[in-house]
Design a protein around this motif. Structure first.
Motif, PDB file in Angstrom:
ATOM      1  N   PRO A 145       0.818  -1.231   0.000  1.00 50.71           N
ATOM      2  CA  PRO A 145       0.000   0.000   0.000  1.00 50.71           C
ATOM      3  C   PRO A 145       0.846   1.273   0.000  1.00 50.71           C
ATOM      4  CG  PRO A 145      -0.913  -1.588   1.540  1.00 50.71           C
ATOM      5  CD  PRO A 145       0.413  -2.134   1.093  1.00 50.71           C
ATOM      6  N   GLU A 146       1.946   1.281   0.738  1.00 45.09           N
ATOM      7  CA  GLU A 146       2.819   2.462   0.743  1.00 45.09           C
ATOM      8  C   GLU A 146       3.430   2.694  -0.630  1.00 45.09           C
ATOM      9  OE1 GLU A 146       4.605   2.660   5.283  1.00 45.09           O
ATOM     10  OE2 GLU A 146       5.425   1.190   3.910  1.00 45.09           O
ATOM     11  N   LEU A 147       3.859   1.621  -1.276  1.00 38.47           N
ATOM     12  CA  LEU A 147       4.477   1.744  -2.596  1.00 38.47           C
ATOM     13  C   LEU A 147       3.485   2.247  -3.639  1.00 38.47           C
ATOM     14  CD1 LEU A 147       6.592  -1.541  -2.559  1.00 38.47           C
ATOM     15  CD2 LEU A 147       7.505   0.788  -2.617  1.00 38.47           C
ATOM     16  N   THR A 148       2.273   1.698  -3.617  1.00 37.75           N
ATOM     17  CA  THR A 148       1.301   2.081  -4.647  1.00 37.75           C
ATOM     18  C   THR A 148       0.730   3.478  -4.425  1.00 37.75           C
ATOM     19  OG1 THR A 148      -0.426   0.865  -3.426  1.00 37.75           O
ATOM     20  CG2 THR A 148       0.663  -0.286  -5.240  1.00 37.75           C
ATOM     21  N   ASN A 149       1.047   4.085  -3.297  1.00 40.14           N
ATOM     22  CA  ASN A 149       0.667   5.490  -3.084  1.00 40.14           C
ATOM     23  C   ASN A 149       1.622   6.452  -3.779  1.00 40.14           C
ATOM     24  OD1 ASN A 149      -1.708   5.335  -1.606  1.00 40.14           O
ATOM     25  ND2 ASN A 149      -0.645   5.137   0.353  1.00 40.14           N
ATOM     26  N   VAL A 150       2.751   5.946  -4.281  1.00 35.39           N
ATOM     27  CA  VAL A 150       3.717   6.777  -5.001  1.00 35.39           C
ATOM     28  C   VAL A 150       3.271   6.912  -6.444  1.00 35.39           C
ATOM     29  CG1 VAL A 150       6.124   6.952  -5.773  1.00 35.39           C
ATOM     30  CG2 VAL A 150       5.599   6.107  -3.472  1.00 35.39           C
ATOM     31  N   ASP A 151       3.336   8.114  -6.971  1.00 34.38           N
ATOM     32  CA  ASP A 151       2.892   8.382  -8.338  1.00 34.38           C
ATOM     33  C   ASP A 151       3.633   7.500  -9.341  1.00 34.38           C
ATOM     34  OD1 ASP A 151       1.422   9.716 -10.321  1.00 34.38           O
ATOM     35  OD2 ASP A 151       3.060  11.133 -10.685  1.00 34.38           O
ATOM     36  N   GLY A 152       2.880   6.787 -10.148  1.00 31.59           N
ATOM     37  CA  GLY A 152       3.456   5.939 -11.185  1.00 31.59           C
ATOM     38  C   GLY A 152       3.684   4.505 -10.768  1.00 31.59           C
ATOM     39  N   VAL A 153       3.472   4.206  -9.493  1.00 31.30           N
ATOM     40  CA  VAL A 153       3.720   2.838  -9.001  1.00 31.30           C
ATOM     41  C   VAL A 153       2.398   2.086  -8.888  1.00 31.30           C
ATOM     42  CG1 VAL A 153       4.623   1.424  -7.116  1.00 31.30           C
ATOM     43  CG2 VAL A 153       5.773   3.560  -7.737  1.00 31.30           C
ATOM     44  N   GLY A 154       2.262   1.061  -9.701  1.00 32.93           N
ATOM     45  CA  GLY A 154       1.097   0.194  -9.619  1.00 32.93           C
ATOM     46  C   GLY A 154       1.422  -1.097  -8.888  1.00 32.93           C
ATOM     47  N   GLU A 155       0.470  -2.003  -8.892  1.00 32.96           N
ATOM     48  CA  GLU A 155       0.647  -3.258  -8.153  1.00 32.96           C
ATOM     49  C   GLU A 155       1.811  -4.089  -8.695  1.00 32.96           C
ATOM     50  OE1 GLU A 155      -2.181  -6.748  -8.337  1.00 32.96           O
ATOM     51  OE2 GLU A 155      -2.671  -5.952  -6.332  1.00 32.96           O
ATOM     52  N   SER A 156       1.997  -4.091 -10.022  1.00 38.24           N
ATOM     53  CA  SER A 156       3.069  -4.898 -10.618  1.00 38.24           C
ATOM     54  C   SER A 156       4.439  -4.433 -10.142  1.00 38.24           C
ATOM     55  CB  SER A 156       2.996  -4.832 -12.146  1.00 38.24           C
ATOM     56  OG  SER A 156       1.830  -5.457 -12.622  1.00 38.24           O
ATOM     57  N   ILE A 157       4.655  -3.122 -10.130  1.00 39.18           N
ATOM     58  CA  ILE A 157       5.927  -2.587  -9.651  1.00 39.18           C
ATOM     59  C   ILE A 157       6.103  -2.905  -8.172  1.00 39.18           C
ATOM     60  CG2 ILE A 157       7.203  -0.457  -9.123  1.00 39.18           C
ATOM     61  CD1 ILE A 157       6.143   0.714 -11.709  1.00 39.18           C
ATOM     62  N   ALA A 158       5.033  -2.709  -7.387  1.00 36.63           N
ATOM     63  CA  ALA A 158       5.120  -2.961  -5.943  1.00 36.63           C
ATOM     64  C   ALA A 158       5.478  -4.414  -5.658  1.00 36.63           C
ATOM     65  CB  ALA A 158       3.796  -2.591  -5.276  1.00 36.63           C
TER      66      ALA A 158
END
Length: 222
Positions: free
Chosen positions: A64-77
């Motif tokens: 959840p913290e990662l996907t709150n960053v602009d441009g970061v979706g679930e795959s990147i997280a």
């Protein structure tokens, strides 16, 4: 925007010079290029480092913290969390295959990777066999930002169940400062007393924070 030229230059530099020649955001770019095939990943890499501060903190962050960053979706997280899991597993293998006293640096690296950026306080016990090899790393207390409930009798009971002859106590300070608190000292003494009754030795109590770690044994408190 076609950024294939930039990607190829990064790959070529890495092959020629290795990671030492790279800034943190460039290493993160290389990693993200494997999951983001066409977009420019430099803004994403810089946004992650700006949000979390360093590479260890990036991969230690929750999904959840990662996907709150602009441009970061679930795959990147998921990709980043897989990297964190690989690093943890590698260090855990080092402390499972040989006595912890001869792999102390790996133990500290493992705990640092796992706990230094944890937002809640955890109390963990590393149960060891007669040869001081890891039997199990088990959470015995999960709490708030500054407290995790710990029950010495439960630790003693679990040590008996696992036929453990010694333990390493571990907990983190989400504040970052690993200095033992008065409560830490009191609790450590209670656990030592409880385990002495079943002839289980406390090897050390390690406190982890993002500013460093402290061995209570090294400072005479364990």
């Amino acid at each position: 925007m076609d950024n294939s030229g930039h990607r190829e230059r990064l790959r070529t530099r890495f092959l020629k010079s290795g990671h030492d020649a790279f800034a943190d955001h460039e290493l993160l770019e290389l990693l993200l290029m494997g999951v983001v095939l066409r977009r420019d990943v430099k803004p994403i890499a810089k946004a992650l480092l700006s949000r979390f501060g360093n590479l260890n903190a990036v991969v230690a962050a929750s999904i959840p913290e990662l996907t709150n960053v602009d441009g970061v979706g679930e795959s990147i997280a998921i990709h980043l969390k897989a990297v964190h899991a690989i690093l943890l597993r590698g260090e855990k293998e080092n402390i499972t295959k040989q006595p912890v006293l001869s792999s102390w640096a790996s133990l500290l690296n493992y705990l640092k990777l796992d706990l230094e950026h944890e937002k809640r306080e955890q109390f963990r016990v590393l149960f060891l066999d007669k040869k001081l090899r890891l039997i199990k790393d088990e959470m015995m207390g999960d709490g708030t930002i500054d407290h995790a409930p710990v029950y010495p009798r439960e630790i003693a009971r679990r040590a008996l169940e696992l036929s453990s002859s010694s333990v390493v106590l571990v907990h983190n300070h989400p504040s970052g400062d690993a200095k033992p608190s008065p409560q830490d000292i009191v609790m450590t003494k209670k656990i030592i007393t409880a385990l002495e009754q079943i002839e289980v030795k406390v090897i050390d109590h390690i406190i982890v924070g993002f500013e460093g770690s402290v061995s209570m044994k090294a400072i005479g408190l364990c």
